[in-house]
Design an enzyme around this catalytic site. Structure first.
Site, PDB file in Angstrom:
ATOM      1  N   SER A  28       0.795  -0.832  -0.130  1.00 15.58           N
ATOM      2  CA  SER A  28      -0.166  -0.086   0.135  1.00 15.58           C
ATOM      3  C   SER A  28       0.636   1.163  -0.018  1.00 15.58           C
ATOM      4  CB  SER A  28      -1.045   0.103   1.195  1.00 15.58           C
ATOM      5  OG  SER A  28      -1.620   1.197   1.515  1.00 15.58           O
ATOM      6  N   GLN A  87       9.764  -6.535   9.616  1.00 18.67           N
ATOM      7  CA  GLN A  87      10.745  -5.321   9.335  1.00 18.67           C
ATOM      8  C   GLN A  87      12.091  -5.788  10.156  1.00 18.67           C
ATOM      9  OE1 GLN A  87       9.984  -1.317  10.391  1.00 18.67           O
ATOM     10  NE2 GLN A  87       7.949  -1.355   9.181  1.00 18.67           N
ATOM     11  N   HIS A 109       6.238   4.251  10.100  1.00 18.87           N
ATOM     12  CA  HIS A 109       5.710   4.014  11.562  1.00 18.87           C
ATOM     13  C   HIS A 109       6.670   3.912  12.137  1.00 18.87           C
ATOM     14  CE1 HIS A 109       3.006   2.930  14.592  1.00 18.87           C
ATOM     15  NE2 HIS A 109       3.122   1.701  14.410  1.00 18.87           N
ATOM     16  N   ASP A 192      -0.743   6.348  17.512  1.00 14.11           N
ATOM     17  CA  ASP A 192      -1.149   5.702  16.370  1.00 14.11           C
ATOM     18  C   ASP A 192      -1.866   4.273  17.128  1.00 14.11           C
ATOM     19  OD1 ASP A 192      -1.297   5.208  13.533  1.00 14.11           O
ATOM     20  OD2 ASP A 192      -0.401   3.434  14.111  1.00 14.11           O
ATOM     21  N   GLU A 228     -29.215   1.564  10.900  1.00 13.67           N
ATOM     22  CA  GLU A 228     -29.179   2.635  12.134  1.00 13.67           C
ATOM     23  C   GLU A 228     -27.867   2.484  12.860  1.00 13.67           C
ATOM     24  OE1 GLU A 228     -31.281   4.764  12.416  1.00 13.67           O
ATOM     25  OE2 GLU A 228     -33.122   3.956  10.939  1.00 13.67           O
ATOM     26  N   GLU A 232     -25.184   4.890   8.469  1.00  7.07           N
ATOM     27  CA  GLU A 232     -25.239   6.376   8.659  1.00  7.07           C
ATOM     28  C   GLU A 232     -24.184   6.767   9.104  1.00  7.07           C
ATOM     29  OE1 GLU A 232     -28.709   7.648  10.527  1.00  7.07           O
ATOM     30  OE2 GLU A 232     -30.111   6.506   9.267  1.00  7.07           O
TER      31      GLU A 232
END
Length: 349
Positions: A28, A87, A109, A192, A228, A232
Protein backbone atom coordinates in the site's frame (compact mmCIF):
# COMPACT_ATOMS: atom_id res chain seq x y z
CA UNK A 1 2.17 24.68 22.53
CA UNK A 2 1.22 25.03 18.87
CA UNK A 3 2.27 22.25 16.53
CA UNK A 4 5.00 22.96 14.00
CA UNK A 5 3.63 22.48 10.49
CA UNK A 6 5.59 22.64 7.23
CA UNK A 7 4.31 23.27 3.70
CA UNK A 8 5.83 23.20 0.22
CA UNK A 9 7.62 26.53 0.63
CA UNK A 10 9.53 25.05 3.58
CA UNK A 11 11.27 22.29 1.61
CA UNK A 12 13.74 22.10 -1.28
CA UNK A 13 13.76 19.13 -3.64
CA UNK A 14 17.41 19.86 -4.37
CA UNK A 15 18.16 18.06 -1.09
CA UNK A 16 17.30 14.83 -2.90
CA UNK A 17 19.62 15.46 -5.84
CA UNK A 18 22.42 12.96 -6.22
CA UNK A 19 20.81 10.60 -3.73
CA UNK A 20 19.52 7.14 -4.54
CA UNK A 21 16.42 6.23 -2.54
CA UNK A 22 15.54 2.58 -2.02
CA UNK A 23 11.90 1.82 -1.29
CA UNK A 24 11.71 -1.54 0.46
CA UNK A 25 8.32 -3.10 -0.18
CA UNK A 26 5.67 -2.41 -2.81
CA UNK A 27 2.44 -2.77 -0.88
CA UNK A 28 0.00 0.00 0.00
CA UNK A 29 2.54 2.63 1.06
CA UNK A 30 5.45 1.25 -0.96
CA UNK A 31 3.90 1.75 -4.38
CA UNK A 32 2.75 5.28 -3.50
CA UNK A 33 6.14 6.37 -2.17
CA UNK A 34 8.02 4.89 -5.11
CA UNK A 35 5.79 6.35 -7.81
CA UNK A 36 5.32 9.78 -6.23
CA UNK A 37 9.03 10.23 -5.56
CA UNK A 38 9.88 9.03 -9.07
CA UNK A 39 7.39 11.46 -10.60
CA UNK A 40 8.87 14.27 -8.51
CA UNK A 41 12.28 13.64 -10.05
CA UNK A 42 13.90 11.51 -7.35
CA UNK A 43 16.19 8.60 -8.20
CA UNK A 44 14.26 5.58 -6.94
CA UNK A 45 14.92 1.85 -6.79
CA UNK A 46 12.45 -0.67 -5.36
CA UNK A 47 13.77 -3.51 -3.21
CA UNK A 48 11.77 -6.75 -3.34
CA UNK A 49 12.18 -10.49 -3.01
CA UNK A 50 12.87 -11.89 -6.49
CA UNK A 51 9.84 -14.17 -6.07
CA UNK A 52 7.45 -11.38 -5.10
CA UNK A 53 4.51 -10.90 -7.44
CA UNK A 54 5.02 -7.16 -7.00
CA UNK A 55 8.25 -7.28 -9.04
CA UNK A 56 6.26 -7.35 -12.26
CA UNK A 57 3.81 -4.67 -11.04
CA UNK A 58 6.65 -2.29 -10.21
CA UNK A 59 8.45 -2.92 -13.49
CA UNK A 60 5.25 -2.28 -15.43
CA UNK A 61 5.17 1.15 -13.79
CA UNK A 62 8.64 1.85 -15.17
CA UNK A 63 10.43 1.49 -11.83
CA UNK A 64 13.87 -0.01 -11.32
CA UNK A 65 13.55 -3.18 -9.24
CA UNK A 66 16.30 -5.12 -7.48
CA UNK A 67 16.63 -7.53 -4.61
CA UNK A 68 16.46 -5.92 -1.19
CA UNK A 69 20.18 -6.42 -0.60
CA UNK A 70 21.19 -4.98 -3.98
CA UNK A 71 18.83 -2.02 -3.65
CA UNK A 72 20.23 -1.21 -0.21
CA UNK A 73 23.86 -1.47 -1.36
CA UNK A 74 23.49 1.43 -3.77
CA UNK A 75 21.07 3.55 -1.74
CA UNK A 76 21.85 6.78 0.08
CA UNK A 77 18.50 6.47 1.85
CA UNK A 78 16.46 3.36 2.58
CA UNK A 79 12.73 3.72 3.27
CA UNK A 80 11.39 0.58 4.97
CA UNK A 81 7.71 0.02 4.13
CA UNK A 82 7.11 -3.52 5.35
CA UNK A 83 4.72 -4.94 7.99
CA UNK A 84 5.82 -4.14 11.54
CA UNK A 85 6.31 -7.79 12.47
CA UNK A 86 8.66 -8.58 9.56
CA UNK A 87 10.79 -5.45 9.47
CA UNK A 88 13.36 -6.61 12.02
CA UNK A 89 14.10 -9.82 10.13
CA UNK A 90 14.60 -8.06 6.79
CA UNK A 91 16.68 -5.43 8.60
CA UNK A 92 18.98 -8.02 10.17
CA UNK A 93 19.37 -10.27 7.13
CA UNK A 94 19.28 -7.93 4.14
CA UNK A 95 19.35 -4.25 5.08
CA UNK A 96 21.83 -3.71 7.89
CA UNK A 97 24.66 -5.83 6.38
CA UNK A 98 24.41 -3.91 3.08
CA UNK A 99 23.77 -0.39 4.33
CA UNK A 100 26.20 2.28 3.19
CA UNK A 101 28.04 4.17 5.93
CA UNK A 102 26.03 7.30 6.79
CA UNK A 103 23.03 6.19 4.70
CA UNK A 104 19.74 7.40 6.13
CA UNK A 105 16.95 5.03 7.10
CA UNK A 106 13.27 5.96 6.90
CA UNK A 107 10.01 4.57 8.24
CA UNK A 108 6.31 5.32 7.88
CA UNK A 109 5.56 4.10 11.43
CA UNK A 110 7.77 4.27 14.51
CA UNK A 111 7.00 0.83 15.98
CA UNK A 112 10.32 -0.94 15.44
CA UNK A 113 12.52 2.01 16.33
CA UNK A 114 10.52 3.09 19.38
CA UNK A 115 10.33 -0.39 20.89
CA UNK A 116 13.92 -1.24 20.01
CA UNK A 117 13.35 -4.08 17.57
CA UNK A 118 15.57 -2.24 15.07
CA UNK A 119 18.63 -0.41 16.40
CA UNK A 120 20.62 1.35 13.66
CA UNK A 121 24.11 2.50 14.55
CA UNK A 122 24.66 6.15 15.44
CA UNK A 123 26.10 7.12 12.03
CA UNK A 124 22.73 6.69 10.30
CA UNK A 125 20.12 9.45 10.13
CA UNK A 126 16.76 7.97 11.15
CA UNK A 127 13.63 9.71 9.91
CA UNK A 128 9.90 9.19 9.57
CA UNK A 129 7.43 10.26 6.90
CA UNK A 130 4.05 8.86 7.93
CA UNK A 131 1.06 9.63 5.68
CA UNK A 132 -2.29 9.99 7.41
CA UNK A 133 -4.03 7.86 4.82
CA UNK A 134 -3.63 4.57 2.89
CA UNK A 135 -1.20 4.37 0.02
CA UNK A 136 -3.74 4.34 -2.80
CA UNK A 137 -5.10 7.66 -1.49
CA UNK A 138 -1.57 9.07 -1.23
CA UNK A 139 -1.04 8.17 -4.88
CA UNK A 140 -4.46 9.35 -6.05
CA UNK A 141 -4.16 12.72 -4.34
CA UNK A 142 -0.66 13.25 -5.75
CA UNK A 143 -1.91 12.59 -9.28
CA UNK A 144 -4.77 15.04 -8.69
CA UNK A 145 -2.34 17.77 -7.69
CA UNK A 146 -3.22 17.53 -4.02
CA UNK A 147 -1.65 15.73 -1.09
CA UNK A 148 -2.31 13.68 2.04
CA UNK A 149 -0.96 15.25 5.25
CA UNK A 150 1.81 13.49 7.14
CA UNK A 151 3.55 13.48 10.48
CA UNK A 152 7.33 13.68 10.31
CA UNK A 153 10.15 12.98 12.73
CA UNK A 154 13.93 12.74 12.89
CA UNK A 155 15.22 10.34 15.55
CA UNK A 156 18.97 10.46 14.81
CA UNK A 157 20.70 13.29 12.96
CA UNK A 158 24.48 12.71 12.98
CA UNK A 159 25.21 15.04 10.03
CA UNK A 160 22.74 17.76 10.99
CA UNK A 161 20.88 17.61 7.68
CA UNK A 162 18.10 15.27 8.75
CA UNK A 163 15.22 17.71 8.59
CA UNK A 164 16.28 19.16 5.24
CA UNK A 165 16.24 15.68 3.70
CA UNK A 166 13.05 14.56 5.47
CA UNK A 167 11.09 17.60 4.32
CA UNK A 168 12.41 17.22 0.78
CA UNK A 169 11.25 13.59 0.83
CA UNK A 170 7.84 14.70 2.12
CA UNK A 171 7.60 17.31 -0.62
CA UNK A 172 8.42 14.73 -3.29
CA UNK A 173 5.71 12.50 -1.84
CA UNK A 174 3.23 15.36 -2.35
CA UNK A 175 2.54 15.59 1.37
CA UNK A 176 3.57 19.22 1.84
CA UNK A 177 0.71 20.29 -0.42
CA UNK A 178 -1.42 19.40 2.62
CA UNK A 179 1.12 19.83 5.42
CA UNK A 180 3.56 17.97 7.63
CA UNK A 181 3.28 18.07 11.42
CA UNK A 182 6.42 17.61 13.51
CA UNK A 183 6.32 14.66 15.89
CA UNK A 184 8.66 12.08 17.43
CA UNK A 185 8.92 8.32 16.95
CA UNK A 186 7.60 7.87 20.50
CA UNK A 187 4.61 10.16 20.04
CA UNK A 188 3.65 8.80 16.62
CA UNK A 189 3.90 5.17 17.71
CA UNK A 190 1.99 5.49 20.96
CA UNK A 191 -0.78 7.73 19.63
CA UNK A 192 -1.17 5.66 16.46
CA UNK A 193 -1.56 2.42 18.41
CA UNK A 194 -3.93 4.09 20.87
CA UNK A 195 -6.09 5.49 18.07
CA UNK A 196 -6.29 2.10 16.38
CA UNK A 197 -7.09 0.15 19.54
CA UNK A 198 -9.38 2.49 21.43
CA UNK A 199 -11.17 4.73 18.93
CA UNK A 200 -10.93 3.38 15.39
CA UNK A 201 -10.56 -0.38 14.95
CA UNK A 202 -11.09 -1.32 18.59
CA UNK A 203 -13.69 1.36 19.26
CA UNK A 204 -15.94 2.06 16.30
CA UNK A 205 -15.80 -1.48 14.93
CA UNK A 206 -16.99 -2.91 18.24
CA UNK A 207 -19.74 -0.29 18.53
CA UNK A 208 -20.98 -1.43 15.11
CA UNK A 209 -21.00 -5.07 16.15
CA UNK A 210 -22.55 -4.59 19.57
CA UNK A 211 -25.20 -2.12 18.42
CA UNK A 212 -26.31 -4.47 15.66
CA UNK A 213 -26.50 -7.42 18.04
CA UNK A 214 -28.42 -5.53 20.73
CA UNK A 215 -31.08 -4.45 18.21
CA UNK A 216 -31.44 -7.81 16.48
CA UNK A 217 -31.48 -9.67 19.82
CA UNK A 218 -34.37 -7.40 20.77
CA UNK A 219 -36.28 -8.57 17.70
CA UNK A 220 -35.70 -5.76 15.22
CA UNK A 221 -35.11 -6.55 11.54
CA UNK A 222 -31.41 -7.01 10.72
CA UNK A 223 -31.75 -4.73 7.69
CA UNK A 224 -33.15 -1.88 9.80
CA UNK A 225 -30.52 -2.44 12.50
CA UNK A 226 -27.76 -2.29 9.85
CA UNK A 227 -28.95 1.06 8.54
CA UNK A 228 -29.23 2.57 12.02
CA UNK A 229 -25.92 1.46 13.54
CA UNK A 230 -23.64 1.13 10.50
CA UNK A 231 -24.73 2.78 7.27
CA UNK A 232 -25.28 6.28 8.65
CA UNK A 233 -21.83 6.45 10.26
CA UNK A 234 -20.20 7.61 7.01
CA UNK A 235 -22.56 10.58 6.84
CA UNK A 236 -21.70 11.58 10.40
CA UNK A 237 -17.95 11.13 9.91
CA UNK A 238 -17.99 13.11 6.65
CA UNK A 239 -19.75 15.99 8.43
CA UNK A 240 -17.26 15.87 11.29
CA UNK A 241 -14.30 15.88 8.89
CA UNK A 242 -15.79 18.90 7.10
CA UNK A 243 -16.60 20.99 10.16
CA UNK A 244 -15.74 19.17 13.37
CA UNK A 245 -18.03 17.67 15.99
CA UNK A 246 -20.17 20.79 16.16
CA UNK A 247 -21.13 20.53 12.48
CA UNK A 248 -21.84 16.81 12.86
CA UNK A 249 -24.13 17.57 15.77
CA UNK A 250 -26.07 20.55 14.44
CA UNK A 251 -26.57 18.78 11.11
CA UNK A 252 -28.71 16.24 12.96
CA UNK A 253 -32.07 16.66 14.64
CA UNK A 254 -32.58 18.10 18.12
CA UNK A 255 -33.74 14.63 19.15
CA UNK A 256 -30.48 13.08 17.95
CA UNK A 257 -28.41 15.79 19.66
CA UNK A 258 -30.22 15.34 22.96
CA UNK A 259 -29.64 11.59 22.80
CA UNK A 260 -25.96 12.29 22.10
CA UNK A 261 -25.57 14.58 25.09
CA UNK A 262 -27.36 12.27 27.52
CA UNK A 263 -25.91 8.92 26.35
CA UNK A 264 -24.24 6.80 29.03
CA UNK A 265 -22.69 4.21 26.69
CA UNK A 266 -19.27 5.87 26.43
CA UNK A 267 -18.60 7.04 29.98
CA UNK A 268 -15.90 7.23 32.63
CA UNK A 269 -15.60 3.44 32.60
CA UNK A 270 -14.63 3.72 28.93
CA UNK A 271 -12.05 6.36 29.85
CA UNK A 272 -10.54 4.02 32.45
CA UNK A 273 -10.31 1.24 29.87
CA UNK A 274 -8.67 3.64 27.43
CA UNK A 275 -6.15 4.72 30.05
CA UNK A 276 -5.34 1.07 30.76
CA UNK A 277 -4.78 0.38 27.07
CA UNK A 278 -2.58 3.48 26.76
CA UNK A 279 -0.40 2.23 29.65
CA UNK A 280 0.06 -1.11 27.87
CA UNK A 281 1.17 0.76 24.77
CA UNK A 282 3.50 3.07 26.69
CA UNK A 283 5.22 0.33 28.70
CA UNK A 284 5.60 -1.97 25.69
CA UNK A 285 3.27 -4.73 26.89
CA UNK A 286 1.13 -4.55 23.74
CA UNK A 287 4.17 -4.63 21.45
CA UNK A 288 5.68 -7.61 23.29
CA UNK A 289 2.38 -9.51 23.17
CA UNK A 290 1.91 -8.82 19.45
CA UNK A 291 5.47 -9.72 18.47
CA UNK A 292 5.51 -12.87 20.62
CA UNK A 293 2.32 -14.07 18.95
CA UNK A 294 3.68 -13.26 15.48
CA UNK A 295 6.94 -15.07 16.23
CA UNK A 296 4.96 -18.14 17.31
CA UNK A 297 3.15 -18.23 13.96
CA UNK A 298 0.36 -15.82 14.97
CA UNK A 299 -2.01 -18.40 16.53
CA UNK A 300 -3.93 -15.81 18.57
CA UNK A 301 -4.06 -13.35 15.69
CA UNK A 302 -5.35 -15.99 13.28
CA UNK A 303 -7.95 -17.22 15.76
CA UNK A 304 -9.21 -13.68 16.36
CA UNK A 305 -9.16 -12.88 12.64
CA UNK A 306 -11.33 -15.93 11.98
CA UNK A 307 -13.68 -15.07 14.83
CA UNK A 308 -14.16 -11.47 13.76
CA UNK A 309 -14.51 -12.35 10.09
CA UNK A 310 -17.84 -14.04 10.74
CA UNK A 311 -19.82 -11.37 12.56
CA UNK A 312 -23.60 -11.33 12.52
CA UNK A 313 -23.66 -7.84 11.03
CA UNK A 314 -22.03 -9.19 7.87
CA UNK A 315 -24.87 -11.66 7.32
CA UNK A 316 -26.89 -8.70 6.05
CA UNK A 317 -24.18 -6.20 5.08
CA UNK A 318 -23.28 -7.46 1.58
CA UNK A 319 -26.93 -7.52 0.49
CA UNK A 320 -27.57 -3.96 1.62
CA UNK A 321 -24.32 -2.55 0.26
CA UNK A 322 -25.29 -3.93 -3.15
CA UNK A 323 -28.31 -1.58 -3.08
CA UNK A 324 -26.14 1.54 -2.93
CA UNK A 325 -25.62 2.94 -6.42
CA UNK A 326 -22.86 5.26 -5.20
CA UNK A 327 -20.58 2.42 -4.11
CA UNK A 328 -18.54 0.21 -6.39
CA UNK A 329 -15.78 -2.33 -6.19
CA UNK A 330 -12.51 -0.46 -5.98
CA UNK A 331 -9.97 -1.14 -8.68
CA UNK A 332 -7.01 0.17 -6.67
CA UNK A 333 -4.10 -2.19 -7.19
CA UNK A 334 -3.36 -2.47 -3.48
CA UNK A 335 -6.97 -2.84 -2.29
CA UNK A 336 -7.56 -5.67 0.16
CA UNK A 337 -9.35 -8.68 -1.27
CA UNK A 338 -12.52 -9.85 0.42
CA UNK A 339 -13.54 -13.48 0.39
CA UNK A 340 -15.84 -15.50 2.64
CA UNK A 341 -16.04 -12.50 4.92
CA UNK A 342 -12.30 -12.57 5.54
CA UNK A 343 -9.69 -9.96 4.76
CA UNK A 344 -6.62 -11.24 2.94
CA UNK A 345 -3.74 -8.80 3.05
CA UNK A 346 -0.80 -9.08 0.69
CA UNK A 347 2.38 -8.42 2.61
CA UNK A 348 5.18 -7.86 0.15
CA UNK A 349 8.83 -7.90 1.12
Amino acid sequence: MAAQIWYEKDADLNNLKGKKIAIIGYGSQGHAHALNLRDSGADVVVGLRPTSKSVQYAKEQGLEVKSVADAVKEADSVMILLPDQTQRFVWKDEIEPNLKPNASVGFAHGFNIHYGYIKPSADHMIYMVAPKGPGHIVRREYEAGRGVPIVAAVEQDPQGDGWAFTLAYAKALGALRAGAIKTSFKEETETDLFGEQDVLMGGINHLFEMGFEVLTDAGYQPEIAYFEVFHEVKMLVDLAIEGGLNKARWSCSDTAQYGDYTSTVVDEHTRKNMEYQLKRIQNGDFAREFIADQDAGAPKFKKLQEEYSNLRIETVGPKLRAMFSWTKQSDDADETDSFNGKIARTQVQ
